[in-house]
Enzyme design. Structure first.
Site, PDB file in Angstrom:
ATOM      1  CE  LYS A   1      71.381  21.962 -18.602  1.00 27.70           C
ATOM      2  NZ  LYS A   1      69.708  22.333 -20.208  1.00 27.70           N
TER       3      LYS A   1
ATOM      4  CD  GLN B   1      65.874  22.939 -18.469  1.00 25.02           C
ATOM      5  OE1 GLN B   1      66.979  23.103 -18.296  1.00 25.02           O
ATOM      6  NE2 GLN B   1      65.758  22.283 -19.647  1.00 25.02           N
TER       7      GLN B   1
ATOM      8  CG  ASP C   1      70.562  26.370 -23.708  1.00 22.64           C
ATOM      9  OD1 ASP C   1      71.746  25.711 -24.171  1.00 22.64           O
ATOM     10  OD2 ASP C   1      69.544  26.700 -23.074  1.00 22.64           O
TER      11      ASP C   1
END
Ligand code: NAD
Length: 288
Positions: free
Chosen positions: A54, A98, A121
């Protein structure tokens, strides 16, 4: 019929190039560079690989990276304080925590304190609510990637029978909602669905997001259907999806492989979300 293969790698690369051009234009117009903060607690190797991917992808498109790696014994409150700082930091357009986190850190609860404006997200209740109500907002990356694959292949969704197998908050539910918003007739299946095969056979568009290798068999696929396989299963034979690809490909019109289908789209859509978040925070049009 031999199915057309949906090349997720190539489409993800296109999206990434488009985001890179848009970031360059955005910065060229005098705006601050969009920023993506990632937070990784602990040293789980798979999570580290995702975060590296990412951050690398962000740098490639001109998004500034804020790469926070915290020791495995970091307390819940420390992570919370970091997320609050990132919420307040104007250089940070998007925040990603995460998951999974170590046991002392409640990742689910912490996801919910991420500012909805920075929720790249798309997993906070506010983002889920905006999606459910059909309002503009940051959409979860993998479901957005599924829709992008369908869009770039001109798969007709209006009035189409769409069947989604899986109802997780991460994939199944948001995919079903996005398909509904595109005017498909949507059926969501799950582990308690009766006669799953029969329901799948109705699908013009079949999305599998379960996590069971080859659950969806070839004769569950309607002739001419578009089949999107979100599943990622590590088996002795390597990575496989939820669909028996070889058998399904003899009946489908379009199908995603695993790997190389939906997988590469997730990071591409994260980059797009980060740019959209930056635009939205600057009061500029963000949603197409
Ligand atoms: P999950 O475990 O949270 O949800 C699985 C869903 O499948 C549940 O809703 C469950 O009801 C349903 N299910 C389980 N067994 C079933 C059965 N026998 N018949 C019908 N439905 C059944 O999983 P998830 O997070 O939604 O992920 C699903 C898959 O997608 C996994 O393989 C995951 O690795 C993969 N995934 C890929 C990406 C990506 O490509 N970037 C992103 C997220 C998830």
């Amino acid at each position: 019929m031999a199915a057309g293969i949906i090349d997720g790698k190539a489409i993800a690369q296109q999206v990434r190039s488009e985001v890179a051009e848009e970031v360059a234009a955005w910065v060229g117009a005098g705006h601050d560079r969009p920023g993506l903060a990632t937070v990784l607690v602990g040293d789980d190797p798979a999570s580290a690989v995702y975060i590296n991917g990412k951050q690398k992808a962000s740098a490639e498109v001109g998004i500034e990276g804020f790469d926070h790696r915290l020791p495995v014994d970091t307390s819940h409150d420390e992570v919370e304080r970091l997320l609050e700082d990132l919420n307040d930091d104007p250089r940070v357009s998007g925040i990603l925590l995460q998951l999974p986190t170590p046991p002392q850190v409640d990742g689910g609860a912490l996801t919910e304190i991420i500012s909805p404006a920075k929720d790249v997200d798309g997993l906070t209740p506010i983002s889920a609510g905006l999606l459910a109500k059909g309002r503009p907002g940051l959409r979860p990356c993998t479901p957005a990637g599924v829709m992008e694959l369908l869009r770039r292949h001109d798969v007709a969704l209006e009035g189409a029978e769409a069947v989604v197998v899986g109802r997780s908050d991460l994939v199944g539910k948001p995919v079903a909602t996005l398909l509904l918003a595109a005017n498909a007739t949507v059926t969501t299946c799950h582990s308690r669905t009766r006669d799953l095969a029969e329901v799948c056979r109705r699908a013009d568009v079949l999305i599998a997001a379960v996590g069971r290798p080859h659950l969806v068999q070839g004769d569950w696929v309607k002739e001419g259907a578009a089949v999107i396989d979100v599943g990622i299963n590590r088996t002795d034979a390597g990575l496989t999806g939820d669909v028996d690809f070889a058998a399904a490909a003899t009946r489908a019109r379009l199908i995603t492989p695993v790997p190389g289908g939906v997988g590469p789209m997730t990071i591409a859509m994260l980059l797009r979300n980060t740019l959209q978040a930056a635009r939205s925070q600057a009061g500029e049009p963000a949603w197409s």
